[in-house]
Design a protein around this motif. Structure first.
Motif, PDB file in Angstrom:
ATOM      1  N   LEU A  77       0.784  -1.370   0.173  1.00  0.00           N
ATOM      2  CA  LEU A  77      -0.172   0.028  -0.099  1.00  0.00           C
ATOM      3  C   LEU A  77       0.825   1.169  -0.035  1.00  0.00           C
ATOM      4  N   ARG A  78       1.926   1.233   0.742  1.00  0.00           N
ATOM      5  CA  ARG A  78       2.885   2.466   0.775  1.00  0.00           C
ATOM      6  C   ARG A  78       3.416   2.735  -0.502  1.00  0.00           C
ATOM      7  N   ASP A  79       3.823   1.316  -1.139  1.00  0.00           N
ATOM      8  CA  ASP A  79       4.431   1.355  -2.333  1.00  0.00           C
ATOM      9  C   ASP A  79       3.524   2.064  -3.593  1.00  0.00           C
ATOM     10  N   ALA A  80       2.094   1.878  -3.176  1.00  0.00           N
ATOM     11  CA  ALA A  80       1.116   2.038  -4.133  1.00  0.00           C
ATOM     12  C   ALA A  80       1.018   3.684  -4.073  1.00  0.00           C
ATOM     13  N   GLY A  81       1.636   4.174  -3.130  1.00  0.00           N
ATOM     14  CA  GLY A  81       1.432   6.021  -2.939  1.00  0.00           C
ATOM     15  C   GLY A  81       0.647   6.204  -1.606  1.00  0.00           C
ATOM     16  N   ILE A  82      -0.190   5.229  -0.721  1.00  0.00           N
ATOM     17  CA  ILE A  82      -0.581   5.645   0.238  1.00  0.00           C
ATOM     18  C   ILE A  82       0.380   5.954   1.470  1.00  0.00           C
ATOM     19  N   THR A  83       0.593   7.034   2.042  1.00  0.00           N
ATOM     20  CA  THR A  83       1.377   7.476   3.028  1.00  0.00           C
ATOM     21  C   THR A  83       1.208   6.895   4.506  1.00  0.00           C
ATOM     22  N   ASP A  84      -0.069   7.103   4.774  1.00  0.00           N
ATOM     23  CA  ASP A  84      -0.844   6.747   5.993  1.00  0.00           C
ATOM     24  C   ASP A  84      -1.218   5.373   6.027  1.00  0.00           C
ATOM     25  N   VAL A  85      -0.147   4.512   6.351  1.00  0.00           N
ATOM     26  CA  VAL A  85      -0.497   2.928   6.459  1.00  0.00           C
ATOM     27  C   VAL A  85      -0.114   2.401   8.043  1.00  0.00           C
ATOM     28  N   THR A  86      -1.057   1.855   8.605  1.00  0.00           N
ATOM     29  CA  THR A  86      -0.862   1.285  10.148  1.00  0.00           C
ATOM     30  C   THR A  86      -1.580  -0.125  10.163  1.00  0.00           C
ATOM     31  N   LEU A  87      -1.265  -0.642  11.338  1.00  0.00           N
ATOM     32  CA  LEU A  87      -1.943  -1.888  11.635  1.00  0.00           C
ATOM     33  C   LEU A  87      -2.623  -1.585  12.701  1.00  0.00           C
ATOM     34  N   ASP A  88      -3.881  -2.132  12.958  1.00  0.00           N
ATOM     35  CA  ASP A  88      -4.583  -1.907  14.272  1.00  0.00           C
ATOM     36  C   ASP A  88      -4.491  -3.204  15.095  1.00  0.00           C
ATOM     37  N   ALA A  89      -4.785  -3.146  16.371  1.00  0.00           N
ATOM     38  CA  ALA A  89      -4.664  -4.283  17.602  1.00  0.00           C
ATOM     39  C   ALA A  89      -5.100  -5.408  16.860  1.00  0.00           C
ATOM     40  N   GLU A  90      -6.121  -5.549  16.114  1.00  0.00           N
ATOM     41  CA  GLU A  90      -6.393  -6.809  15.704  1.00  0.00           C
ATOM     42  C   GLU A  90      -5.691  -7.378  14.721  1.00  0.00           C
ATOM     43  N   GLY A  91      -4.988  -6.749  13.827  1.00  0.00           N
ATOM     44  CA  GLY A  91      -4.195  -7.168  12.958  1.00  0.00           C
ATOM     45  C   GLY A  91      -4.750  -6.770  11.356  1.00  0.00           C
ATOM     46  N   ASN A  92      -5.910  -5.850  11.376  1.00  0.00           N
ATOM     47  CA  ASN A  92      -6.148  -5.424  10.080  1.00  0.00           C
ATOM     48  C   ASN A  92      -4.952  -4.375   9.596  1.00  0.00           C
ATOM     49  N   VAL A  93      -4.848  -4.443   8.311  1.00  0.00           N
ATOM     50  CA  VAL A  93      -4.125  -3.118   7.511  1.00  0.00           C
ATOM     51  C   VAL A  93      -4.698  -1.992   7.264  1.00  0.00           C
ATOM     52  N   LEU A  94      -4.620  -0.800   7.806  1.00  0.00           N
ATOM     53  CA  LEU A  94      -5.337   0.277   7.278  1.00  0.00           C
ATOM     54  C   LEU A  94      -4.531   1.288   6.408  1.00  0.00           C
ATOM     55  N   GLY A  95      -4.945   1.744   5.333  1.00  0.00           N
ATOM     56  CA  GLY A  95      -4.333   2.748   4.539  1.00  0.00           C
ATOM     57  C   GLY A  95      -5.271   3.831   4.094  1.00  0.00           C
ATOM     58  N   LEU A  96      -4.983   4.977   4.754  1.00  0.00           N
ATOM     59  CA  LEU A  96      -6.050   6.068   4.639  1.00  0.00           C
ATOM     60  C   LEU A  96      -5.358   7.208   3.372  1.00  0.00           C
ATOM     61  N   GLY A  97      -6.484   7.593   2.761  1.00  0.00           N
ATOM     62  CA  GLY A  97      -6.288   8.670   1.836  1.00  0.00           C
ATOM     63  C   GLY A  97      -7.174   9.716   2.035  1.00  0.00           C
ATOM     64  N   PRO A  98      -6.587  10.940   2.287  1.00  0.00           N
ATOM     65  CA  PRO A  98      -7.629  11.998   2.935  1.00  0.00           C
ATOM     66  C   PRO A  98      -8.791  12.495   1.924  1.00  0.00           C
ATOM     67  N   GLY A  99      -9.732  12.973   2.539  1.00  0.00           N
ATOM     68  CA  GLY A  99     -10.825  13.525   1.598  1.00  0.00           C
ATOM     69  C   GLY A  99     -10.853  14.871   1.364  1.00  0.00           C
ATOM     70  N   ARG A 100     -11.706  15.558   0.566  1.00  0.00           N
ATOM     71  CA  ARG A 100     -11.870  16.882   0.337  1.00  0.00           C
ATOM     72  C   ARG A 100     -12.469  17.462   1.448  1.00  0.00           C
ATOM     73  N   GLU A 101     -13.473  16.599   2.118  1.00  0.00           N
ATOM     74  CA  GLU A 101     -14.146  16.828   3.305  1.00  0.00           C
ATOM     75  C   GLU A 101     -13.856  15.884   4.655  1.00  0.00           C
ATOM     76  N   GLU A 102     -13.957  16.396   5.860  1.00  0.00           N
ATOM     77  CA  GLU A 102     -13.833  15.649   6.868  1.00  0.00           C
ATOM     78  C   GLU A 102     -15.259  14.813   7.026  1.00  0.00           C
ATOM     79  N   GLY A 103     -15.144  13.992   7.961  1.00  0.00           N
ATOM     80  CA  GLY A 103     -16.610  13.132   8.107  1.00  0.00           C
ATOM     81  C   GLY A 103     -16.284  11.793   7.766  1.00  0.00           C
ATOM     82  N   PRO A 104     -17.242  10.970   7.784  1.00  0.00           N
ATOM     83  CA  PRO A 104     -17.234   9.522   7.754  1.00  0.00           C
ATOM     84  C   PRO A 104     -16.591   9.098   6.635  1.00  0.00           C
ATOM     85  N   VAL A 105     -15.606   7.897   6.740  1.00  0.00           N
ATOM     86  CA  VAL A 105     -14.771   7.493   5.764  1.00  0.00           C
ATOM     87  C   VAL A 105     -15.388   6.465   4.828  1.00  0.00           C
TER      88      VAL A 105
END
Lengths: 424, 424
Positions: A77-105
């Motif tokens: 995911l990082r190689d694909a250009g997503i800079t904000d990549v984390t793992l959560d406590a359960e083991g899921n991989v999360l890669g966030l791209g910001p939106g034009r608006e705040e609010g639900p993802v």
């Protein structure tokens, strides 16, 4: 490839890329849910997608042991250009791209885990246009799809209205019991902040799953005193209670719409042919798209278990002890549905049709069950052009270029439409 | 000790040694089935018997893996003065002492095998007058008894009318299915040449087993097409056939005299909670002292299995295939009896009483089943003064000197009487 390579063309392509998919067939070549310029970029990614597929598939992800594949997917995911990549406590991989608006993802998700136990040899082989390996379609294809979509969004500098969260979930299969997506929606950093959910989890881009079949699974432990088969003849036997329970379960009437099913699936008990066992366990699977029907079925199954116990205790001697049953809930997937008129559903159907697929609604049990049961709009879509023998060692995926790319175009078109994608 | 040590006294002792056991209590000390001079020699062997018991017990003899204990027992028989010691093709140990006459041999037998699987830690421990270890009573005690009897016969230069064949059998327990004694009577060098059979196989010298409980054991394999628990709902399920079979079996009426029993004991089937299984196996144990009653029971059990299959095939769809059942005979111990008026039985009862035991006839399933079923006079006797927790890791044996030696005296007295023992 990196996103930088095509960045220079981004501005020009972006407008074309975000055109509605229902005009897409106007482009050159085979049907696609995407406008021709963007489809051409997708086409250029074909070799990379196949390479990603092989790499993901050959990184084992047995039930409850997805860590190696999670680490790989996070890096990809990082190689694909997503800079904000984390793992959560359960083991899921999360890669966030910001939106034009705040609010639900808006979550776009595929699952990391396979059904194959640790040690299963996994090597991708090719036979003509088929790639073969356990898990290649379920769900390496979903993960590889997320990656190519992320690359194309980044390459074209496309922004989305909502923040876009790419997720690789753990525990979708069997005993995993949807633990990854459950954590995401109920405990993780985004709990309560997810506006819609798109699960990518099958090899048929014509199949749009908008109904989540719920399941309740029990292990019924029938216990008794046990004893010598000859010396203790006449005492109660947990076999008898189990058998009466199976009989009672098999007599339960269930609705056909929504499809509601049950099965006695795994049984085990006894240690020696010359001993009345002290324990017999029976696993029972129950499913329905209707939570009320599932609840009624569950009550009837538990009543059948109790009736089996009562019948055995009445039929034989309890002088050494009586039979009891302890039901243990071993699986719990809530039912749910995203209405057919919801824009996510209509968008998905149109995108699938635009790409030349016989688009249809279906029901299944997938990660989308959790958001559906919580009232969050959710779908599970396919991205391929066919495959088969899922959950077997003979699993295969059709990768003929044109249809495969058409399949891949559907999910990206849904994302573009649902997020009001626009050039940066 | 070797037999040579007491050889010098042999002539003098031999006459006393061969006096009938029913005059034995006249001797000094506690009750015995033997005349006082011979009982005094038995008493002198106490420490050796305990040492033999420990050595035999701590040499593992798991089911189908009796070779190490067989080699040990063969050497111990040689050390006891038996020169003609061999192993047969099945693994039984045979030690022959010549008789005064040609003709059928008298077999005195104990079994080599235990119920404990390979790797079970076996170390004899002591708690007061109890020795504790898995298998110490069942049947290390029997093997140690044969050894001390052989030593005393040799030491006193006692001859027997019939050839006396000491045997250590393999496969008496469980799945061994009496393979050792079966070979001895049907295939071995002595097949057709055995006149009577004395099995030494429990720790209670008051218990004389003259009725062999027969058993028939089946593994019923219920097979069907199997399928996805949700997708294939409605097809036949081998669980249903198995359950109906258990129900049918549990409804079978059996005679109480002779005691006739059945039990559904081990069940297994299914691989995943979300799959209708393609195979469910059910083990059924059936026993009776009456071959006719056992045959009727067997027919009823097999009919119940067939009825279960028919019911399931009638209740659900066979479109993907029908349920079948394949019964596999996994145990077959014939029933039989040695009449209470037979001299072997009356001799055993008198010897047991003479030694102070509450002598009684009983029925069981032992190596003696095979000769009994063939019409060869046979008994199973105990040689100890008590023990318990047989077939468990907590097995123990009472070894208080006087009662233990009284128990040991019974079998030797039976041998002396049955073989018209006389000084050489």
């Amino acid at each position: 490839m990196t996103s930088r390579r095509v960045m220079g063309r981004a501005a020009a392509l972006a407008l074309a890329a975000c055109r509605p998919f229902d005009q897409a067939q106007a482009g050159a070549g085979s049907p696609s849910a995407l406008a021709a310029p963007l489809h051409a970029q997708l086409d250029a990614q074909y070799d990379q997608v196949i390479a990603d597929l092989v790499r993901i598939t050959e990184t084992p992800a047995p039930p409850f042991k997805e860590a190696a594949r999670a680490a790989l997917f996070a890096q990809m995911l990082r190689d694909a250009g997503i800079t904000d990549v984390t793992l959560d406590a359960e083991g899921n991989v999360l890669g966030l791209g910001p939106g034009r608006e705040e609010g639900p993802v808006f979550v776009v998700s595929a699952h990391l885990d396979t059904v194959f136990p640790e040690g299963t040899p996994i090597k991708v082989t090719r036979e003509g246009e088929r790639l073969m390996a356990p898990g290649i379609g379920d769900d390496s294809l979903g993960l590889a799809s997320l990656l190519v979509w992320a690359r194309l969004l980044e390459a074209n500098a496309i922004t989305t209205r909502q923040p876009l969260l790419f997720v690789g979930t753990v525990g979708e299969e069997g005993a995993g019991d949807l633990r990854g997506v459950r954590y995401l929606f109920t405990k993780g950093a985004y709990a309560g902040r997810i506006g819609a959910f798109l699960s990518v989890d099958n090899a048929d881009a014509g199949r749009i799953v908008n109904a989540g079949v719920g399941s309740r699974r029990y292990r019924l432990a029938f216990k008794g005193p046990g004893g010598h088969s000859y010396g203790a003849f006449g005492i109660v036997n947990p076999m008898g209670a189990m058998a009466e329970a199976v009989r009672g379960i098999h007599a339960i009437a269930v609705p056909t719409a929504p499809r509601t099913t049950y099965a006695a699936t795994v049984v085990a008990g006894g240690t020696s042919v010359n001993a009345i066992p002290d324990l017999v366990t029976l696993d029972v699977d129950m499913r329905s798209g209707d939570p009320a029907a599932l609840g009624q079925l569950e009550a009837a199954v538990l009543a059948a278990a109790d009736a089996g116990v009562a019948a055995e205790n009445a039929a034989r001697s309890t002088v050494a002890g009586a039979i009891t049953v302890e039901p243990q809930l071993i699986g719990d997937r809530p039912a749910g549905m995203t209405p057919g008129e919801h824009s996510l559903v209509t968008t998905a159907l149109r995108a699938s049709q635009a790409a030349g697929f016989a688009a249809r609604l279906d029901q299944s049990s997938t990660d989308a069950n959790i958001p559906m049961s919580l009232g969050v709009p959710a779908l599970t879509i396919g991205t391929g052009a066919g495959g088969g023998r899922t959950h077997s060692l003979d699993e295969y995926l059709e990768t003929g270029r044109q249809r495969f790319l058409a399949g891949l175009s559907v999910g990206l078109a849904i994302i573009l439409d649902h997020t009001d994608a626009a050039p940066r």
